[in-house]
Motif scaffolding. Structure first.
Motif, mmCIF file in Angstrom:
data_model
loop_
_atom_site.group_PDB
_atom_site.id
_atom_site.type_symbol
_atom_site.label_atom_id
_atom_site.label_comp_id
_atom_site.label_asym_id
_atom_site.label_seq_id
_atom_site.Cartn_x
_atom_site.Cartn_y
_atom_site.Cartn_z
ATOM 1 N N VAL A 271 31.511 -36.391 -57.868
ATOM 2 C CA VAL A 271 31.391 -36.993 -56.544
ATOM 3 C C VAL A 271 30.519 -36.098 -55.682
ATOM 4 O O VAL A 271 30.730 -34.873 -55.636
ATOM 5 C CB VAL A 271 32.770 -37.193 -55.883
ATOM 6 C CG1 VAL A 271 32.625 -37.505 -54.395
ATOM 7 C CG2 VAL A 271 33.526 -38.326 -56.572
ATOM 8 N N LEU A 272 29.527 -36.701 -55.032
ATOM 9 C CA LEU A 272 28.658 -35.982 -54.109
ATOM 10 C C LEU A 272 29.186 -36.179 -52.693
ATOM 11 O O LEU A 272 29.322 -37.310 -52.227
ATOM 12 C CB LEU A 272 27.222 -36.514 -54.204
ATOM 13 C CG LEU A 272 26.163 -35.696 -53.458
ATOM 14 C CD1 LEU A 272 25.916 -34.373 -54.149
ATOM 15 C CD2 LEU A 272 24.863 -36.497 -53.334
ATOM 16 N N SER A 273 29.490 -35.073 -52.026
ATOM 17 C CA SER A 273 29.990 -35.129 -50.650
ATOM 18 C C SER A 273 28.876 -34.705 -49.716
ATOM 19 O O SER A 273 28.398 -33.565 -49.775
ATOM 20 C CB SER A 273 31.208 -34.211 -50.491
ATOM 21 O OG SER A 273 32.272 -34.650 -51.306
ATOM 22 N N VAL A 274 28.440 -35.616 -48.862
ATOM 23 C CA VAL A 274 27.282 -35.417 -47.994
ATOM 24 C C VAL A 274 27.767 -35.224 -46.560
ATOM 25 O O VAL A 274 28.328 -36.143 -45.959
ATOM 26 C CB VAL A 274 26.320 -36.624 -48.065
ATOM 27 C CG1 VAL A 274 25.097 -36.372 -47.211
ATOM 28 C CG2 VAL A 274 25.947 -36.932 -49.508
ATOM 29 N N THR A 275 27.546 -34.037 -46.021
ATOM 30 C CA THR A 275 27.977 -33.717 -44.664
ATOM 31 C C THR A 275 26.773 -33.667 -43.739
ATOM 32 O O THR A 275 25.769 -33.021 -44.040
ATOM 33 C CB THR A 275 28.717 -32.372 -44.627
ATOM 34 O OG1 THR A 275 29.878 -32.458 -45.456
ATOM 35 C CG2 THR A 275 29.147 -32.016 -43.206
ATOM 36 N N VAL A 276 26.880 -34.366 -42.608
ATOM 37 C CA VAL A 276 25.837 -34.376 -41.593
ATOM 38 C C VAL A 276 26.122 -33.245 -40.610
ATOM 39 O O VAL A 276 27.105 -33.298 -39.856
ATOM 40 C CB VAL A 276 25.785 -35.727 -40.857
ATOM 41 C CG1 VAL A 276 24.677 -35.712 -39.803
ATOM 42 C CG2 VAL A 276 25.573 -36.865 -41.846
ATOM 43 N N GLU A 277 25.279 -32.220 -40.614
ATOM 44 C CA GLU A 277 25.504 -31.071 -39.733
ATOM 45 C C GLU A 277 24.758 -31.180 -38.410
ATOM 46 O O GLU A 277 25.203 -30.633 -37.398
ATOM 47 C CB GLU A 277 25.121 -29.782 -40.460
ATOM 48 C CG GLU A 277 25.999 -29.508 -41.678
ATOM 49 C CD GLU A 277 25.973 -28.068 -42.110
ATOM 50 O OE1 GLU A 277 25.121 -27.293 -41.609
ATOM 51 O OE2 GLU A 277 26.817 -27.692 -42.955
ATOM 52 N N ASP A 278 23.639 -31.885 -38.401
ATOM 53 C CA ASP A 278 22.898 -32.048 -37.140
ATOM 54 C C ASP A 278 21.976 -33.248 -37.266
ATOM 55 O O ASP A 278 21.483 -33.557 -38.366
ATOM 56 C CB ASP A 278 22.074 -30.793 -36.822
ATOM 57 C CG ASP A 278 21.424 -30.881 -35.441
ATOM 58 O OD1 ASP A 278 22.172 -30.994 -34.452
ATOM 59 O OD2 ASP A 278 20.184 -30.860 -35.351
ATOM 60 N N LEU A 279 21.751 -33.927 -36.152
ATOM 61 C CA LEU A 279 20.796 -35.031 -36.068
ATOM 62 C C LEU A 279 19.992 -34.853 -34.793
ATOM 63 O O LEU A 279 20.563 -34.818 -33.703
ATOM 64 C CB LEU A 279 21.510 -36.386 -36.052
ATOM 65 C CG LEU A 279 22.251 -36.799 -37.320
ATOM 66 C CD1 LEU A 279 23.083 -38.053 -37.064
ATOM 67 C CD2 LEU A 279 21.270 -37.037 -38.471
ATOM 68 N N ALA A 280 18.675 -34.746 -34.932
ATOM 69 C CA ALA A 280 17.792 -34.603 -33.778
ATOM 70 C C ALA A 280 16.986 -35.882 -33.597
ATOM 71 O O ALA A 280 16.383 -36.398 -34.553
ATOM 72 C CB ALA A 280 16.849 -33.412 -33.965
ATOM 73 N N LEU A 281 16.973 -36.414 -32.369
ATOM 74 C CA LEU A 281 16.139 -37.570 -32.062
ATOM 75 C C LEU A 281 14.676 -37.167 -32.180
ATOM 76 O O LEU A 281 14.253 -36.167 -31.601
ATOM 77 C CB LEU A 281 16.414 -38.078 -30.646
ATOM 78 C CG LEU A 281 17.872 -38.303 -30.227
ATOM 79 C CD1 LEU A 281 17.907 -39.001 -28.869
ATOM 80 C CD2 LEU A 281 18.660 -39.073 -31.255
ATOM 81 N N ARG A 282 13.888 -37.959 -32.883
ATOM 82 C CA ARG A 282 12.486 -37.612 -33.080
ATOM 83 C C ARG A 282 11.561 -38.250 -32.049
ATOM 84 O O ARG A 282 10.360 -37.941 -32.031
ATOM 85 C CB ARG A 282 12.032 -37.996 -34.492
ATOM 86 C CG ARG A 282 12.746 -37.202 -35.609
ATOM 87 C CD ARG A 282 12.101 -37.452 -36.960
ATOM 88 N NE ARG A 282 10.694 -37.119 -36.907
ATOM 89 C CZ ARG A 282 9.780 -37.643 -37.720
ATOM 90 N NH1 ARG A 282 10.126 -38.554 -38.624
ATOM 91 N NH2 ARG A 282 8.507 -37.293 -37.610
ATOM 92 N N CYS A 283 12.073 -39.146 -31.228
ATOM 93 C CA CYS A 283 11.255 -39.711 -30.157
ATOM 94 C C CYS A 283 12.185 -40.309 -29.107
ATOM 95 O O CYS A 283 13.402 -40.319 -29.278
ATOM 96 C CB CYS A 283 10.256 -40.748 -30.676
ATOM 97 S SG CYS A 283 10.994 -42.197 -31.434
ATOM 98 N N GLY A 284 11.604 -40.801 -28.021
ATOM 99 C CA GLY A 284 12.400 -41.285 -26.904
ATOM 100 C C GLY A 284 12.516 -42.782 -26.820
ATOM 101 O O GLY A 284 12.909 -43.315 -25.776
ATOM 102 N N HIS A 285 12.211 -43.478 -27.914
ATOM 103 C CA HIS A 285 12.266 -44.937 -27.891
ATOM 104 C C HIS A 285 12.663 -45.446 -29.270
ATOM 105 O O HIS A 285 12.637 -44.709 -30.258
ATOM 106 C CB HIS A 285 10.899 -45.524 -27.515
ATOM 107 C CG HIS A 285 9.815 -45.099 -28.478
ATOM 108 N ND1 HIS A 285 9.067 -43.966 -28.292
ATOM 109 C CD2 HIS A 285 9.400 -45.644 -29.644
ATOM 110 C CE1 HIS A 285 8.218 -43.833 -29.294
ATOM 111 N NE2 HIS A 285 8.405 -44.837 -30.128
ATOM 112 N N GLY A 286 13.021 -46.715 -29.327
ATOM 113 C CA GLY A 286 13.336 -47.373 -30.583
ATOM 114 C C GLY A 286 13.361 -48.873 -30.377
ATOM 115 O O GLY A 286 12.980 -49.372 -29.306
ATOM 116 N N VAL A 287 13.827 -49.594 -31.381
ATOM 117 C CA VAL A 287 13.683 -51.045 -31.386
ATOM 118 C C VAL A 287 14.962 -51.698 -31.891
ATOM 119 O O VAL A 287 15.599 -51.207 -32.827
ATOM 120 C CB VAL A 287 12.505 -51.469 -32.296
ATOM 121 C CG1 VAL A 287 12.293 -52.982 -32.227
ATOM 122 C CG2 VAL A 287 11.230 -50.729 -31.914
ATOM 123 N N VAL A 288 15.335 -52.828 -31.270
ATOM 124 C CA VAL A 288 16.376 -53.718 -31.782
ATOM 125 C C VAL A 288 15.714 -55.066 -32.055
ATOM 126 O O VAL A 288 15.058 -55.620 -31.167
ATOM 127 C CB VAL A 288 17.528 -53.890 -30.775
ATOM 128 C CG1 VAL A 288 18.652 -54.717 -31.408
ATOM 129 C CG2 VAL A 288 18.057 -52.549 -30.293
#
Length: 365
Positions: free
Chosen positions: A118-135
C-alpha cells in the motif's frame, strides 16, 4: 499581487527536495500512467519531493487550446499564465474524443514498491501557482445534464474565479466569482486547495483520466488537502504514482462538472506499507489529523454509498469494534457526503472523528 504566479523552476531540486515539473516529457494529457510507462522521477519510500501540476481549464480544445488568448480575453495578463500550461497546450498530444481532460504529472517510481503493498501519500504543502482559475460546465454534463448549459449556450460555460486572499498559516483563504455576466458584484467563498487526482499505475493500457477506481485517480475528495494521507493499493512494480486535477476549492458533489480549477505546487511524501503488514485489502481510504475517511466508488450513487459504509465498518472493525457496533456507531456519529457525481463513477466519502476512537487508537499505538 495577492498570489504571485509560480512558473516552472529551473533545475531538478527545490528547497533541497527533488523537483518534478509539469511539461512535455513529464505529463500525460487525458490518460493515466500504466506499467509500460517509464518513470520521470524515482524516490525512496519516506522521501519528500516537490511536484507541479497544470490545470486543464483554459487550455482545452473547446476553449481554443490557447491559454494566453483565452485568459487575456478575461482580463488576465500573459505574465500571470503559468508557462508550463502554455507549453502543454502547444505541444502535448491530446485527443479529446478518446481521452479525458486532465493533465497528469508522473509517473513517479517508488523504490521497492510491489503489487500487494500500500502506498500512503501525504500532502505536506500546497502552494497556489496563480491568482485565478476556472469553473466550467460543458457538453450537457454535470449533475443536471439536461438543464445546463442553459438553452442557447454553445460550447463550455466557464466562469473566471479569482483569489482574494491566499491561504495563510492557518490554511484559510478566500476566492470569489461574479454573480452574473457583466455584474461587478461577487460571491465569496473559502479556499480549500487539494489535488483532485492522485493515483497509482495499472497493468495494461493507459486508463481514461476521468473515472476513479481502486487505482485512485480522479477521486475529487475535497478533504484531501494539506495534512491528509491517501492509502492506495499498489498494482504494478514501482507503484507508478501520479497527480493532477488541482483545485483551489470544491464543494462536495462538484455538481457543475468542474470546481475552482487552478494549478498547484505540491510537497508530497510517499510511504510504503509492505504487503505482509497490510491489514485491509481491496478498500480505498484516507485520513486527516482529525478524521478517518472511507471512500466508496461506483457508477450507481446508491452503491457508492454502500461501498463507503462497508469500508467504514471494515476500518472500525480493524481497530477492534464489533461490526454490528461499528454499523450502529456510524449511524449515530458518522457522516457520509457525495464527493462527486460528474466523473462517470460516482464517489462518496465518510468522515469518522478520530477523537471518538481515542481508546481504540490508543490501544493500536
Amino acid at each position: 499581487m495577492i498570489t504571485p504566479t509560480l512558473h516552472p523552476l529551473p533545475g531538478t531540486e527545490h528547497g533541497g527536495l527533488p523537483y518534478l515539473p509539469a511539461g512535455p516529457g513529464t505529463v500525460l494529457w487525458g490518460r493515466l500512467p500504466c506499467d509500460g510507462d517509464a518513470p520521470v522521477l524515482r524516490v525512496e519510500p519516506g522521501r519528500r519531493f516537490v511536484v507541479d501540476t497544470v490545470s486543464h481549464e483554459g487550455i482545452l480544445e473547446d476553449q481554443g487550446r490557447d491559454p494566453l488568448r483565452w485568459f487575456a480575453e478575461r482580463g488576465v495578463e500573459a505574465a500571470d499564465v503559468p508557462r508550463d500550461a502554455v507549453e502543454v497546450a502547444a505541444t502535448v498530444e491530446h485527443d479529446p474524443l478518446r481521452w479525458g481532460p486532465h493533465v497528469v504529472t508522473g509517473p513517479v517510481e517508488v523504490a521497492g514498491a510491489r503489487p500487494g503493498d500500500v502506498l500512503s501519500v501525504t500532502v505536506e504543502d500546497l502552494a497556489l501557482r496563480c491568482g485565478h482559475g476556472v469553473v466550467s460546465n460543458r457538453h450537457g454534463r454535470g449533475a443536471l445534464p439536461g438543464e445546463f448549459p442553459l438553452a442557447g449556450g454553445t460550447g463550455p460555460f466557464s466562469v473566471l474565479a479569482r483569489v482574494d486572499a491566499a491561504p495563510d498559516a492557518t490554511g484559510t483563504g478566500t476566492g470569489s466569482m461574479p454573480v452574473a455576466p457583466g455584474d461587478a458584484r461577487r460571491v465569496r467563498f473559502p479556499l480549500r486547495p487539494f489535488l483532485g487526482l492522485v493515483g497509482v499505475a495499472t497493468p495494461g493500457q493507459r486508463l481514461h483520466s476521468v473515472p476513479p477506481g481502486m487505482h485512485g485517480g480522479n477521486l475529487d475528495v475535497s478533504l484531501l488537502g494539506v495534512g491528509s494521507t491517501l492509502h492506495l493499493p499498489v498494482q504494478v512494480d514501482g507503484a507508478g504514482f501520479y497527480v493532477g486535477d488541482p483545485h483551489y476549492a470544491q464543494g462536495d458533489g462538484e455538481v457543475a462538472l468542474t470546481a475552482f480549477e487552478a494549478p498547484l505546487r505540491a510537497v508530497l511524501r510517499v510511504d510504503l506499507v509492505p504487503a505482509a503488514a497490510v491489514r485491509l485489502r481491496d478498500v480505498l481510504w484516507a485520513e486527516t489529523p482529525e478524521l478517518l475517511v472511507p471512500i466508496g466508488l461506483d457508477p450507481d450513487l446508491d452503491e457508492a454509498v454502500r461501498r463507503a459504509v462497508r469500508t467504514a465498518v471494515a476500518l472500525l472493525a480493524d481497530l477492534g469494534m464489533h461490526p454490528a457496533h461499528a454499523y450502529a456507531y456510524l449511524s449515530a456519529a458518522g457522516d457520509f457526503a457525495v464527493s462527486q457525481v460528474v466523473d462517470r463513477v460516482c464517489g462518496v466519502h465518510g468522515t469518522i472523528r478520530k477523537a471518538d476512537l481515542a481508546e481504540l487508537l490508543g490501544a493500536r499505538a
